[in-house]
Design a protein around this motif. Structure first.
Motif, PDB file in Angstrom:
ATOM      1  N   ASP A 155       0.844  -1.189   0.000  1.00 45.92           N
ATOM      2  CA  ASP A 155       0.000   0.000   0.000  1.00 45.92           C
ATOM      3  C   ASP A 155       0.886   1.248   0.000  1.00 45.92           C
ATOM      4  N   MET A 156       0.238   2.407  -0.076  1.00 44.87           N
ATOM      5  CA  MET A 156       0.991   3.655  -0.190  1.00 44.87           C
ATOM      6  C   MET A 156       1.894   3.897   1.015  1.00 44.87           C
ATOM      7  N   GLU A 157       1.404   3.580   2.216  1.00 45.21           N
ATOM      8  CA  GLU A 157       2.218   3.766   3.409  1.00 45.21           C
ATOM      9  C   GLU A 157       3.468   2.885   3.359  1.00 45.21           C
ATOM     10  N   THR A 158       3.298   1.647   2.930  1.00 44.22           N
ATOM     11  CA  THR A 158       4.424   0.721   2.841  1.00 44.22           C
ATOM     12  C   THR A 158       5.441   1.198   1.813  1.00 44.22           C
ATOM     13  N   ILE A 159       4.960   1.648   0.667  1.00 40.92           N
ATOM     14  CA  ILE A 159       5.869   2.159  -0.370  1.00 40.92           C
ATOM     15  C   ILE A 159       6.655   3.355   0.161  1.00 40.92           C
ATOM     16  N   ALA A 160       5.976   4.261   0.842  1.00 43.28           N
ATOM     17  CA  ALA A 160       6.655   5.435   1.400  1.00 43.28           C
ATOM     18  C   ALA A 160       7.699   5.032   2.431  1.00 43.28           C
ATOM     19  N   LYS A 161       7.370   4.095   3.304  1.00 42.77           N
ATOM     20  CA  LYS A 161       8.336   3.633   4.309  1.00 42.77           C
ATOM     21  C   LYS A 161       9.561   3.006   3.653  1.00 42.77           C
ATOM     22  N   LEU A 162       9.332   2.207   2.625  1.00 40.16           N
ATOM     23  CA  LEU A 162      10.455   1.567   1.938  1.00 40.16           C
ATOM     24  C   LEU A 162      11.333   2.590   1.226  1.00 40.16           C
ATOM     25  N   GLU A 163      10.716   3.512   0.515  1.00 41.31           N
ATOM     26  CA  GLU A 163      11.499   4.505  -0.218  1.00 41.31           C
ATOM     27  C   GLU A 163      12.281   5.407   0.733  1.00 41.31           C
ATOM     28  N   ARG A 164      11.661   5.795   1.838  1.00 36.76           N
ATOM     29  CA  ARG A 164      12.360   6.648   2.814  1.00 36.76           C
ATOM     30  C   ARG A 164      13.442   5.862   3.546  1.00 36.76           C
ATOM     31  N   GLY A 165      13.105   4.649   3.977  1.00 38.42           N
ATOM     32  CA  GLY A 165      14.054   3.840   4.741  1.00 38.42           C
ATOM     33  C   GLY A 165      15.267   3.413   3.937  1.00 38.42           C
ATOM     34  N   LEU A 166      15.072   3.199   2.641  1.00 35.28           N
ATOM     35  CA  LEU A 166      16.174   2.775   1.772  1.00 35.28           C
ATOM     36  C   LEU A 166      16.782   3.947   1.003  1.00 35.28           C
ATOM     37  N   ASP A 167      16.181   5.138   1.155  1.00 38.97           N
ATOM     38  CA  ASP A 167      16.623   6.321   0.431  1.00 38.97           C
ATOM     39  C   ASP A 167      16.750   6.008  -1.059  1.00 38.97           C
ATOM     40  N   ALA A 168      15.662   5.447  -1.607  1.00 36.31           N
ATOM     41  CA  ALA A 168      15.673   5.025  -3.003  1.00 36.31           C
ATOM     42  C   ALA A 168      14.290   5.203  -3.607  1.00 36.31           C
ATOM     43  N   ALA A 169      14.249   5.559  -4.868  1.00 37.81           N
ATOM     44  CA  ALA A 169      12.996   5.605  -5.618  1.00 37.81           C
ATOM     45  C   ALA A 169      12.715   4.203  -6.126  1.00 37.81           C
ATOM     46  N   LEU A 170      11.677   3.571  -5.596  1.00 35.66           N
ATOM     47  CA  LEU A 170      11.372   2.190  -5.932  1.00 35.66           C
ATOM     48  C   LEU A 170      10.245   2.055  -6.943  1.00 35.66           C
ATOM     49  N   TRP A 171       9.317   3.017  -6.925  1.00 36.23           N
ATOM     50  CA  TRP A 171       8.158   2.932  -7.807  1.00 36.23           C
ATOM     51  C   TRP A 171       8.609   3.065  -9.253  1.00 36.23           C
ATOM     52  N   PRO A 172       8.212   2.146 -10.129  1.00 39.63           N
ATOM     53  CA  PRO A 172       8.577   2.266 -11.539  1.00 39.63           C
ATOM     54  C   PRO A 172       8.102   3.603 -12.094  1.00 39.63           C
ATOM     55  N   GLY A 173       8.959   4.272 -12.786  1.00 38.59           N
ATOM     56  CA  GLY A 173       8.647   5.599 -13.298  1.00 38.59           C
ATOM     57  C   GLY A 173       9.466   6.657 -12.597  1.00 38.59           C
ATOM     58  N   HIS A 174       9.720   6.488 -11.293  1.00 38.57           N
ATOM     59  CA  HIS A 174      10.593   7.424 -10.576  1.00 38.57           C
ATOM     60  C   HIS A 174      11.970   7.403 -11.226  1.00 38.57           C
ATOM     61  N   ALA A 175      12.528   6.214 -11.314  1.00 34.97           N
ATOM     62  CA  ALA A 175      13.897   6.076 -11.811  1.00 34.97           C
ATOM     63  C   ALA A 175      13.964   6.174 -13.337  1.00 34.97           C
ATOM     64  N   SER A 176      12.875   5.820 -14.027  1.00 33.85           N
ATOM     65  CA  SER A 176      12.930   5.765 -15.479  1.00 33.85           C
ATOM     66  C   SER A 176      12.467   7.045 -16.147  1.00 33.85           C
ATOM     67  N   GLY A 177      12.086   8.047 -15.356  1.00 31.33           N
ATOM     68  CA  GLY A 177      11.769   9.331 -15.930  1.00 31.33           C
ATOM     69  C   GLY A 177      10.289   9.571 -16.188  1.00 31.33           C
ATOM     70  N   GLY A 178       9.430   8.762 -15.630  1.00 34.58           N
ATOM     71  CA  GLY A 178       7.998   9.036 -15.786  1.00 34.58           C
ATOM     72  C   GLY A 178       7.180   7.802 -16.016  1.00 34.58           C
ATOM     73  N   ALA A 179       5.886   7.963 -15.875  1.00 31.52           N
ATOM     74  CA  ALA A 179       4.960   6.842 -15.991  1.00 31.52           C
ATOM     75  C   ALA A 179       4.896   6.300 -17.421  1.00 31.52           C
ATOM     76  N   GLY A 180       5.239   7.100 -18.393  1.00 31.53           N
ATOM     77  CA  GLY A 180       5.194   6.639 -19.769  1.00 31.53           C
ATOM     78  C   GLY A 180       6.084   5.439 -20.044  1.00 31.53           C
ATOM     79  N   ALA A 181       7.114   5.263 -19.241  1.00 31.31           N
ATOM     80  CA  ALA A 181       8.018   4.131 -19.437  1.00 31.31           C
ATOM     81  C   ALA A 181       7.303   2.800 -19.216  1.00 31.31           C
ATOM     82  N   LEU A 182       6.219   2.811 -18.471  1.00 31.99           N
ATOM     83  CA  LEU A 182       5.490   1.580 -18.208  1.00 31.99           C
ATOM     84  C   LEU A 182       4.527   1.220 -19.306  1.00 31.99           C
ATOM     85  N   ARG A 183       4.314   2.079 -20.246  1.00 33.29           N
ATOM     86  CA  ARG A 183       3.323   1.837 -21.306  1.00 33.29           C
ATOM     87  C   ARG A 183       3.922   1.138 -22.521  1.00 33.29           C
ATOM     88  N   ARG A 184       5.158   0.835 -22.489  1.00 37.10           N
ATOM     89  CA  ARG A 184       5.812   0.215 -23.655  1.00 37.10           C
ATOM     90  C   ARG A 184       5.278  -1.165 -23.905  1.00 37.10           C
TER      91      ARG A 184
END
Length: 99
Positions: A70-99
């Motif tokens: 869920d959103m809370e879990t994603i936020a905890k993971l991204e903050r705790g690991l200091d990393a962008a985990l959600w696809p699109g963060h690292a790849s430059g946007g949500a459009g990367a998932l539409r390929r």
């Protein structure tokens, strides 16, 4: 009103986590789990969970594709690991998932 049943992430990806998934939502979950695994690096599951303020069973469920984070879990993971985990963060946007 009852909750709509949905498949688990690993039920949407034939070869979890190595995929790729034919289902676009399953692919998001698969890529998220891969990003999480890479961000963990050499940390243990329990050590990662503790650093992120969550239960290790939740982390295992996400990595194995048995649970939707869920959103809370994603936020905890991204903050705790200091990393962008959600696809699109690292790849430059949500459009990367539409390929």
């Amino acid at each position: 009103m009852s909750r709509t049943m949905r498949l688990k992430p690993n039920e949407l990806v034939a070869a979890w986590p190595d995929g790729p998934a034919s289902d676009p939502i399953g692919e998001v979950a698969r890529v998220f789990a891969g990003n999480l695994r890479r961000a963990m690096g050499q940390r243990s599951i329990r050590g990662t969970a503790e650093a992120c303020g969550m239960n290790h069973a939740t982390l295992i469920g996400i990595l194995e594709g048995r649970a939707w984070p869920d959103m809370e879990t994603i936020a905890k993971l991204e903050r705790g690991l200091d990393a962008a985990l959600w696809p699109g963060h690292a790849s430059g946007g949500a459009g990367a998932l539409r390929r």
